[in-house]
Design an enzyme around this catalytic site. Sequence first.
Site, PDB file in Angstrom:
ATOM      1  N   HIS A  54      36.533 -12.343 -19.711  1.00 33.71           N
ATOM      2  CA  HIS A  54      37.903 -12.698 -20.065  1.00 33.71           C
ATOM      3  C   HIS A  54      38.166 -14.125 -19.594  1.00 33.71           C
ATOM      4  O   HIS A  54      37.523 -14.611 -18.640  1.00 33.71           O
ATOM      5  CB  HIS A  54      38.893 -11.748 -19.407  1.00 33.71           C
ATOM      6  CG  HIS A  54      38.865 -10.363 -19.971  1.00 33.71           C
ATOM      7  ND1 HIS A  54      39.877  -9.453 -19.753  1.00 33.71           N
ATOM      8  CD2 HIS A  54      37.961  -9.730 -20.749  1.00 33.71           C
ATOM      9  CE1 HIS A  54      39.597  -8.322 -20.372  1.00 33.71           C
ATOM     10  NE2 HIS A  54      38.430  -8.462 -20.974  1.00 33.71           N
ATOM     11  N   GLU A  56      40.481 -15.501 -17.817  1.00 33.33           N
ATOM     12  CA  GLU A  56      40.838 -15.665 -16.405  1.00 33.33           C
ATOM     13  C   GLU A  56      39.612 -15.593 -15.506  1.00 33.33           C
ATOM     14  O   GLU A  56      39.457 -16.400 -14.577  1.00 33.33           O
ATOM     15  CB  GLU A  56      41.830 -14.572 -15.960  1.00 33.33           C
ATOM     16  CG  GLU A  56      43.110 -14.521 -16.737  1.00 33.33           C
ATOM     17  CD  GLU A  56      43.096 -13.537 -17.903  1.00 33.33           C
ATOM     18  OE1 GLU A  56      44.111 -12.838 -18.083  1.00 33.33           O
ATOM     19  OE2 GLU A  56      42.090 -13.461 -18.628  1.00 33.33           O
ATOM     20  N   CYS A  84      45.150  -8.324 -17.593  1.00 41.00           N
ATOM     21  CA  CYS A  84      44.829  -6.910 -17.478  1.00 41.00           C
ATOM     22  C   CYS A  84      44.533  -6.579 -16.010  1.00 41.00           C
ATOM     23  O   CYS A  84      44.515  -7.464 -15.152  1.00 41.00           O
ATOM     24  CB  CYS A  84      43.611  -6.583 -18.347  1.00 41.00           C
ATOM     25  SG  CYS A  84      42.065  -7.311 -17.762  1.00 41.00           S
ATOM     26  N   CYS A  87      41.459  -8.565 -14.590  1.00 45.39           N
ATOM     27  CA  CYS A  87      41.727  -9.975 -14.329  1.00 45.39           C
ATOM     28  C   CYS A  87      42.693 -10.165 -13.166  1.00 45.39           C
ATOM     29  O   CYS A  87      42.500 -11.056 -12.332  1.00 45.39           O
ATOM     30  CB  CYS A  87      42.256 -10.648 -15.590  1.00 45.39           C
ATOM     31  SG  CYS A  87      40.987 -10.772 -16.872  1.00 45.39           S
TER      32      CYS A  87
END
Length: 150
Positions: A54, A56, A84, A87
């Site tokens: 992801h 991040e 999420c 993250c």
Amino acid sequence: MPDDIFYMEEALCQAREGLAAGEVPVGAVLVGEDGAILARACNRPIGLSDPTAHAEVLALRAAAALVGNYRLPGTTVYVTIEPCIMCLGALLQARVRRLVFGAPDPKGGACVSLFRLPEDPRLNHHLKVTGGIREAECRELLQEFFKARR
């Protein structure tokens, strides 16, 4: 805040790069205490065949490598969508000071939508959260992606 708008534009640029590569358009920018951008990233789970890739997480990895420390105190991360659980957990582990996000994520958000992990008193680190920065643009980019997929 004017700085929040500037850095969110940088995150949106990353999200657009992800979109061009066929990824879910999420972008992240990690900024140091002095305002210098330490890392930029877009989502790459598809391209890297990595469910943890992801935006991040990739930005945290790059910044940690740059500064030579897995802790990033005093930093701020800008991301186009509410993080999420994975993250947000990574942001907490890195000791990020502040999170700024664009659009809420009603299906997976761990800050205000589904969960409120940043304010959970049981955790040993907390970060300040600001949401809704350039929200419409961030949301439209995601909606455009998913509409094209249907």
